[in-house]
Design a protein around this motif. Structure first.
Motif, short mmCIF file in Angstrom:
data_model
loop_
_atom_site.label_atom_id
_atom_site.label_comp_id
_atom_site.label_asym_id
_atom_site.label_seq_id
_atom_site.Cartn_x
_atom_site.Cartn_y
_atom_site.Cartn_z
N GLY A 94 0.80 -1.21 0.00
CA GLY A 94 0.00 0.00 0.00
C GLY A 94 0.83 1.26 0.00
O GLY A 94 0.54 2.21 -0.74
N LEU A 95 1.88 1.28 0.83
CA LEU A 95 2.77 2.44 0.89
C LEU A 95 3.91 2.34 -0.12
O LEU A 95 4.70 3.27 -0.25
N ASP A 96 4.00 1.20 -0.80
CA ASP A 96 5.00 0.96 -1.84
C ASP A 96 6.44 1.16 -1.36
O ASP A 96 7.23 1.86 -1.98
N TYR A 97 6.77 0.52 -0.25
CA TYR A 97 8.17 0.52 0.20
C TYR A 97 8.55 -0.90 0.59
O TYR A 97 7.70 -1.75 0.86
N SER A 98 9.85 -1.16 0.61
CA SER A 98 10.35 -2.46 1.07
C SER A 98 11.59 -2.24 1.93
O SER A 98 12.27 -1.22 1.83
N VAL A 99 11.84 -3.21 2.80
CA VAL A 99 13.00 -3.17 3.69
C VAL A 99 14.01 -4.22 3.21
O VAL A 99 13.64 -5.36 2.91
N LEU A 100 15.27 -3.81 3.14
CA LEU A 100 16.35 -4.70 2.71
C LEU A 100 17.32 -4.90 3.87
O LEU A 100 17.61 -3.96 4.61
N GLU A 101 17.81 -6.13 4.01
CA GLU A 101 18.87 -6.38 5.00
C GLU A 101 20.14 -6.77 4.27
O GLU A 101 20.12 -7.66 3.42
N ASN A 153 -0.17 10.63 2.47
CA ASN A 153 1.11 9.92 2.61
C ASN A 153 2.00 10.06 1.39
O ASN A 153 3.05 9.43 1.31
N GLU A 154 1.60 10.85 0.40
CA GLU A 154 2.39 11.05 -0.81
C GLU A 154 2.62 12.53 -1.07
O GLU A 154 1.75 13.37 -0.81
N THR A 155 3.80 12.84 -1.62
CA THR A 155 4.11 14.21 -2.03
C THR A 155 4.42 14.22 -3.52
O THR A 155 5.15 13.35 -4.01
N ASP A 196 5.97 9.65 1.59
CA ASP A 196 6.70 10.44 2.57
C ASP A 196 7.48 9.53 3.51
O ASP A 196 6.96 8.51 3.98
N ILE A 197 8.72 9.90 3.80
CA ILE A 197 9.59 9.02 4.58
C ILE A 197 9.12 8.88 6.03
O ILE A 197 9.30 7.82 6.65
N ASP A 198 8.48 9.92 6.60
CA ASP A 198 8.02 9.79 7.98
C ASP A 198 6.89 8.78 8.10
O ASP A 198 6.78 8.05 9.10
N VAL A 199 6.07 8.67 7.05
CA VAL A 199 5.00 7.67 7.03
C VAL A 199 5.60 6.26 6.97
O VAL A 199 5.15 5.34 7.65
N ILE A 200 6.63 6.11 6.12
CA ILE A 200 7.30 4.82 5.99
C ILE A 200 7.93 4.39 7.31
O ILE A 200 7.75 3.24 7.77
N MET A 201 8.65 5.30 7.96
CA MET A 201 9.33 4.96 9.21
C MET A 201 8.33 4.61 10.31
O MET A 201 8.54 3.69 11.10
N SER A 202 7.22 5.33 10.36
CA SER A 202 6.20 5.04 11.36
C SER A 202 5.62 3.65 11.15
O SER A 202 5.38 2.90 12.12
N ASP A 203 5.41 3.27 9.89
CA ASP A 203 4.85 1.96 9.60
C ASP A 203 5.85 0.84 9.93
O ASP A 203 5.46 -0.19 10.50
N ILE A 204 7.11 1.06 9.61
CA ILE A 204 8.15 0.07 9.93
C ILE A 204 8.23 -0.13 11.44
O ILE A 204 8.30 -1.25 11.94
N ASN A 205 8.24 0.97 12.18
CA ASN A 205 8.34 0.88 13.64
C ASN A 205 7.12 0.19 14.25
O ASN A 205 7.23 -0.54 15.24
N ALA A 206 5.95 0.43 13.65
CA ALA A 206 4.72 -0.17 14.17
C ALA A 206 4.72 -1.68 14.03
O ALA A 206 4.17 -2.40 14.88
N GLY A 209 10.55 -5.70 13.98
CA GLY A 209 11.41 -6.54 13.13
C GLY A 209 12.47 -5.72 12.41
O GLY A 209 12.83 -4.63 12.84
N ALA A 210 12.96 -6.25 11.28
CA ALA A 210 14.03 -5.59 10.53
C ALA A 210 13.60 -4.20 10.11
O ALA A 210 12.52 -3.99 9.55
N GLY A 211 14.43 -3.22 10.42
CA GLY A 211 14.18 -1.84 10.06
C GLY A 211 13.63 -0.99 11.18
O GLY A 211 13.75 0.24 11.16
N ALA A 212 13.02 -1.61 12.19
CA ALA A 212 12.46 -0.84 13.31
C ALA A 212 13.58 -0.11 14.05
O ALA A 212 14.64 -0.67 14.31
N GLY A 213 13.33 1.14 14.37
CA GLY A 213 14.35 1.94 15.04
C GLY A 213 15.47 2.37 14.10
O GLY A 213 16.58 2.63 14.55
N PHE A 214 15.15 2.49 12.82
CA PHE A 214 16.17 2.80 11.80
C PHE A 214 16.84 4.14 12.06
O PHE A 214 16.20 5.13 12.39
N ARG A 215 18.16 4.14 11.87
CA ARG A 215 18.96 5.36 11.94
C ARG A 215 19.88 5.40 10.71
O ARG A 215 20.66 4.46 10.50
#
Length: 217
Positions: A94-101, A153-155, A196-206, A209-215
């Motif tokens: 839905g947000l069209d993002y993926s997390v890579l390790e 959630n889009e710009t 928007d990156i803040d939307v992506i980060m909020s979803d990852i943290n919610a 798993g991998a990506g949560a707390g990303f810095r």
């Protein structure tokens, strides 16, 4: 005398061999940052949005979700001889993002690629700000921000993007504010839109798993 010369030659040869080991070993790692070209599943070429560490100490990155599916291998466009350097481990369609390790033994993370430097993560940019991106296909391009035209959630911006630029980091100065996901109408003529990156980060943290707390690096 000849014996001493032979020993000296052997010593110099051995030292040269030792000195060659360091650079050769270091060269067997891909340098990746926001704006680097990546290959997913050995076929799809996209752009890395950002790279950094999560709360679990993993080396992780983000790119557009439509670039692949969880489990797919990740390679570096400019270091394909290294083979697999990571995997896609998560996706939000839905947000069209993926997390890579990524494999720390095969990747050197950086915060600058081309003309884009990422020093932090921020909120969406608004009209009449000008944002820029670094992408695999079109490199560094900039354009005015139109804003959230359809959903919050889009710009939308007027940056030039085409296929291969998906996932490119969108920055305001050195602050990451979004990623490139698509363009409307014609490449480099129609507006670019991205999550928007803040939307992506909020979803990852919610989800954890991998990506949560990303810095970012």
């Amino acid at each position: 005398m000849l014996k001493r010369i032979a020993l000296l030659i052997a010593f110099v040869t051995a030292m040269a061999g030792l000195l060659a080991v360091g650079p050769a070993s270091a060269a067997e790692r891909a340098v990746l940052g926001g704006g680097s070209g990546i290959v997913l599943g050995g076929e799809a070429m996209c752009t890395l949005t950002t790279i950094g560490t999560d709360s679990g100490g993993r080396l992780v990155g983000i790119t557009a979700g439509h670039c692949g599916e969880p489990g797919m291998a990740v390679g570096a466009v400019d270091r394909q001889e290294l083979g697999v350097i990571g995997h896609m481990v998560g996706k939000n369609k839905g947000l069209d993002y993926s997390v890579l390790e990524f494999d720390r033994n095969k990747v050197i993370p950086v915060n600058r690629v081309g003309n884009v430097t990422i020093t932090g993560i921020g909120t969406p940019a608004a009209f009449p700000n000008v944002v820029c991106k670094e992408g695999l296909t079109t490199g560094n391009t900039c354009g005015v921000v139109w804003g959230d035209l359809l959903q919050s959630n889009e710009t939308w911006t007027q940056m030039c993007v085409i296929e291969g630029d998906s996932g490119s980091p969108v920055v305001l100065g050195t602050t990451l504010v979004g990623m490139v996901n698509a363009y409307v109408g014609f490449a480099c003529l129609g507006p670019e839109l991205g999550t928007d990156i803040d939307v992506i980060m909020s979803d990852i943290n919610a989800h954890g798993g991998a990506g949560a707390g990303f810095r970012p690096i």
